[in-house]
Design a protein around this motif. Structure first.
Motif, short mmCIF file in Angstrom:
data_model
loop_
_atom_site.label_atom_id
_atom_site.label_comp_id
_atom_site.label_asym_id
_atom_site.label_seq_id
_atom_site.Cartn_x
_atom_site.Cartn_y
_atom_site.Cartn_z
N ARG A 142 0.83 -1.19 0.00
CA ARG A 142 0.00 0.00 0.00
C ARG A 142 0.87 1.24 0.00
NH1 ARG A 142 -2.23 0.60 4.35
NH2 ARG A 142 -1.18 -1.04 5.48
N GLU A 143 0.53 2.16 -0.91
CA GLU A 143 1.33 3.38 -0.98
C GLU A 143 1.03 4.30 0.19
OE1 GLU A 143 0.96 5.17 -4.81
OE2 GLU A 143 1.95 3.46 -5.74
N VAL A 144 -0.21 4.24 0.66
CA VAL A 144 -0.63 5.10 1.76
C VAL A 144 -0.62 4.26 3.03
CG1 VAL A 144 -2.52 6.54 2.61
CG2 VAL A 144 -2.09 6.37 0.16
N ARG A 145 0.04 4.76 4.08
CA ARG A 145 0.19 3.95 5.29
C ARG A 145 -1.02 4.03 6.22
NH1 ARG A 145 2.94 0.71 3.33
NH2 ARG A 145 2.64 -0.35 5.30
N HIS A 146 -1.75 5.16 6.16
CA HIS A 146 -2.80 5.34 7.18
C HIS A 146 -4.18 4.87 6.72
CE1 HIS A 146 -2.90 9.01 4.71
NE2 HIS A 146 -4.20 8.92 4.92
N HIS A 147 -4.34 4.63 5.42
CA HIS A 147 -5.66 4.25 4.88
C HIS A 147 -5.56 2.94 4.12
CE1 HIS A 147 -8.65 4.00 1.61
NE2 HIS A 147 -9.47 4.40 2.55
N ALA A 148 -6.61 2.11 4.18
CA ALA A 148 -6.60 0.89 3.39
C ALA A 148 -7.98 0.60 2.83
CB ALA A 148 -6.13 -0.30 4.24
N TRP A 149 -8.00 0.05 1.61
CA TRP A 149 -9.24 -0.48 1.04
C TRP A 149 -9.40 -1.91 1.52
CZ3 TRP A 149 -11.20 3.54 -1.36
CH2 TRP A 149 -10.38 4.43 -2.05
N VAL A 150 -10.59 -2.28 1.92
CA VAL A 150 -10.83 -3.66 2.34
C VAL A 150 -12.02 -4.20 1.56
CG1 VAL A 150 -11.46 -5.14 4.28
CG2 VAL A 150 -9.90 -3.22 4.64
N SER A 151 -11.75 -5.22 0.78
CA SER A 151 -12.83 -5.76 -0.04
C SER A 151 -13.71 -6.68 0.81
CB SER A 151 -12.18 -6.50 -1.20
OG SER A 151 -13.03 -7.46 -1.71
N ALA A 188 -5.07 -2.26 11.46
CA ALA A 188 -5.05 -1.30 12.57
C ALA A 188 -3.78 -1.47 13.40
CB ALA A 188 -6.30 -1.48 13.44
N ARG A 189 -3.36 -2.72 13.60
CA ARG A 189 -2.11 -2.96 14.35
C ARG A 189 -0.91 -2.34 13.63
NH1 ARG A 189 -4.21 -8.03 15.64
NH2 ARG A 189 -3.24 -9.00 13.84
N ASN A 190 -1.03 -2.25 12.30
CA ASN A 190 0.08 -1.68 11.53
C ASN A 190 -0.07 -0.19 11.26
OD1 ASN A 190 1.90 -3.87 11.09
ND2 ASN A 190 0.26 -4.82 9.92
N GLY A 191 -0.94 0.46 11.99
CA GLY A 191 -1.00 1.91 11.90
C GLY A 191 -2.08 2.48 10.99
N VAL A 192 -2.89 1.60 10.39
CA VAL A 192 -3.97 2.12 9.55
C VAL A 192 -5.06 2.70 10.46
CG1 VAL A 192 -5.86 1.43 8.00
CG2 VAL A 192 -3.52 0.65 7.56
N VAL A 230 -13.00 -2.51 16.32
CA VAL A 230 -11.56 -2.77 16.15
C VAL A 230 -10.75 -1.62 16.76
CG1 VAL A 230 -9.68 -3.05 14.47
CG2 VAL A 230 -11.90 -4.18 14.09
N GLU A 231 -9.87 -1.99 17.68
CA GLU A 231 -9.09 -0.97 18.38
C GLU A 231 -8.05 -0.32 17.48
OE1 GLU A 231 -7.08 -1.79 22.25
OE2 GLU A 231 -8.96 -2.92 22.49
N GLY A 232 -7.85 0.95 17.67
CA GLY A 232 -6.82 1.66 16.90
C GLY A 232 -7.40 2.33 15.67
N LEU A 233 -8.48 1.76 15.15
CA LEU A 233 -9.10 2.35 13.96
C LEU A 233 -9.87 3.60 14.37
CD1 LEU A 233 -9.26 1.22 11.08
CD2 LEU A 233 -11.48 0.26 11.66
N ARG A 234 -9.84 4.64 13.52
CA ARG A 234 -10.58 5.87 13.87
C ARG A 234 -11.72 6.18 12.91
NH1 ARG A 234 -7.00 10.15 16.56
NH2 ARG A 234 -8.75 11.51 16.05
N ARG A 235 -11.57 5.73 11.65
CA ARG A 235 -12.61 6.07 10.67
C ARG A 235 -12.96 4.85 9.82
NH1 ARG A 235 -11.13 11.89 7.90
NH2 ARG A 235 -11.42 13.17 9.77
#
Ligand code: 5AD
Ligand code: SF4
Length: 446
Positions: A142-151, A188-192, A230-235
């Motif tokens: 993933r190019e972006v560290r804080h956001h991820a697409w989840v199918s 989320a554990r990896n900073g997303v 899920v802990e750590g997730l904000r949005r």
């Protein structure tokens, strides 16, 4: 040996961006390194889209540009992936015999195998019709560290007459809820901090799954609530629901889940009941508006975006005026407007009464003008508020760019890095973005 490099170009929607993260992940796991230069790439991948107009012309244009490079460097491997690959299949290698691998939307997990086979056996193609491994289960880069697409689901069981998706992505297949959760927890554990749940029709998520030891099926509302824990997730964002099966429990789950953002993409397509019927969209205009009212009543300040097609076959001036009238009443924050264009293989492509290009263009211009003024009006309502902004990076104006929970783009100055949350005072409005300044007071809502 020098590093093997790959060049990856992505066209189309978020589903393709998601798949591209997996293509990059697979190639990286095989020792490749990304490049932007076709001339130094040993693998070039086009991840294609069949929804956008002229997608095929663009693909063949791009492939044409690569031909001399391939002639100069016969070891270069060219891959066509995605929806056009699924749709055009063998036609691609017929038209562009220098393409080494055509890999359909269900066959991504076999990409490396196909590339290896192409080394010894020549051009390869896999257009399997069934998803055996969810793309989300593949390694991702993933190019972006804080956001991820989840199918959460692939494919679609609807048959909107203009749409190519059911043909190229097949029937809906949902991913087990446990797999989705495990992925989100790992992210989320990896900073997303922000995930976007992806499906062609997210509110029918789970219809094709059963829950072990229970007569119930996992449903989208349950999934939202589970991801919310899920802990750590904000949005949490999701795209797209369909106005047909959009049920009250989804609104309840959105309202009751603090991480679910106050934004919904709710594709309208047309404001004419007659056109909606021919499009095979099962809701009608009043029902659509009633849903909007219910959503807005339950979730204060929610922003709404939509998709609208202009010039569907047989659309009369009266039908179009119905669309304009509905757009005026709905007060969308943003609308993605499309000029209808026939996609070979769809029902609408063979309908009589295709609308002349100049008529479509004239209607399109009127719709865009109306929506721009509404978008600006809605943006102006934000001036004077303070919003929590998630920093995405550098914007077009050279300062920072970020997004509010309501999915509004904000430009502002400051010393922050992507992934930071910043409270921003909104000081200026434009149809598609806001201007902000560092806030003195913390954001109250969104
Ligand atoms: N012509 C124009 N727009 C289309 N869309 C899908 N198919 C077509 C087509 N044949 C639009 C729809 C959909 C969005 C992703 O693309 O509005 O919601
Ligand atoms: Fe296409 Fe309709 Fe399915 Fe959306 S719901 S992917 S427009 S067929």
């Amino acid at each position: 040996m020098s590093e093997r490099r790959y060049l990856l170009r992505t066209f189309g929607c978020q589903m393709n961006e998601h798949d591209s993260e997996r293509i990059a992940g697979l190639l990286t796991s095989d020792g490749y390194v990304a490049t932007e230069e076709a001339a130094e790439a040993s693998v070039v991948v086009f991840n294609t889209c069949a929804i956008r107009e002229n997608a095929d012309n663009r693909l063949y244009g791009n492939l044409g540009h690569l031909r001399p490079l391939k002639q100069a460097n016969p070891r270069m491997r060219i891959v066509v992936a995605g929806c056009l690959a699924q749709k055009d299949g063998g036609l691609i290698q017929e038209k562009a015999p220098w393409v080494d691998v055509v890999v359909g939307t269900h066959a991504l997990p076999g990409l490396l195998e196909l590339l290896h086979r192409a080394e010894t056996k020549g051009p390869q193609m896999d257009l399997s019709e069934v998803t055996e491994v969810f793309p989300s289960a593949l390694p991702a880069l993933r190019e972006v560290r804080h956001h991820a697409w989840v199918s959460i689901a692939v494919g679609c069981d609807n048959q909107c007459t203009f749409c190519i998706v059911p043909l190229v992505r097949g029937p809906q297949l949902s991913r087990p809820i446990g797999d989705v959760l495990a992925e989100v927890q790992g992210l989320a554990r990896n900073g997303v901090v922000e995930v976007t749940l992806l499906g062609q029709n997210v509110n029918t998520y789970g219809r094709d799954l059963t829950v072990p030891d229970s007569p119930r099926r996992p449903m989208f509302a349950d999934l939202l609530r589970a991801v919310n824990r899920v802990e750590g997730l904000r949005r949490i964002r999701f795209t797209s629901p369909h106005p047909h099966e959009f049920t009250p429990d989804v609104i309840d789950a959105m309202a009751g889940s603090d991480k679910v953002c106050e934004h919904i993409h709710f594709p309208l397509q047309s404001g004419s009941d007659r056109v909606l019927k021919v499009m095979q969209r099962s809701y009608r205009r009043e029902r659509y508006l009633a849903w909007l009212d219910a959503i807005r009543a339950a979730i204060r300040g929610i922003a709404v975006s939509t998709d609208i097609i202009v010039g569907f076959p047989g659309e009369t001036e009266e039908d179009f005026l119905d669309t304009l009238e509905l757009v005026g009443r709905a007060g969308f924050d943003q609308a993605y407007t499309f000029q209808y264009s026939p996609r070979p293989g769809t029902r609408a492509a063979t309908m009589d009464d295709q609308i002349p290009k100049e008529v479509v263009q004239e209607r399109f211009d009127r719709l865009v003008a109306l929506q721009e003024s509404i978008s600006l009006e809605r943006m102006r309502e934000q001036v004077g508020t303070t919003a929590e902004v998630l920093v995405e990076g550098i914007g077009r104006k050279g300062g920072l760019q970020g997004r509010t929970r309501t999915n509004r783009v904000v430009h502002f100055e400051g010393d922050h890095v992507p992934g930071d949350f910043v409270d921003v005072a909104i000081v200026g409005a434009h149809p598609h973005h806001l201007d902000g300044e560092p806030a003195r007071e913390p954001a109250a809502v969104s």
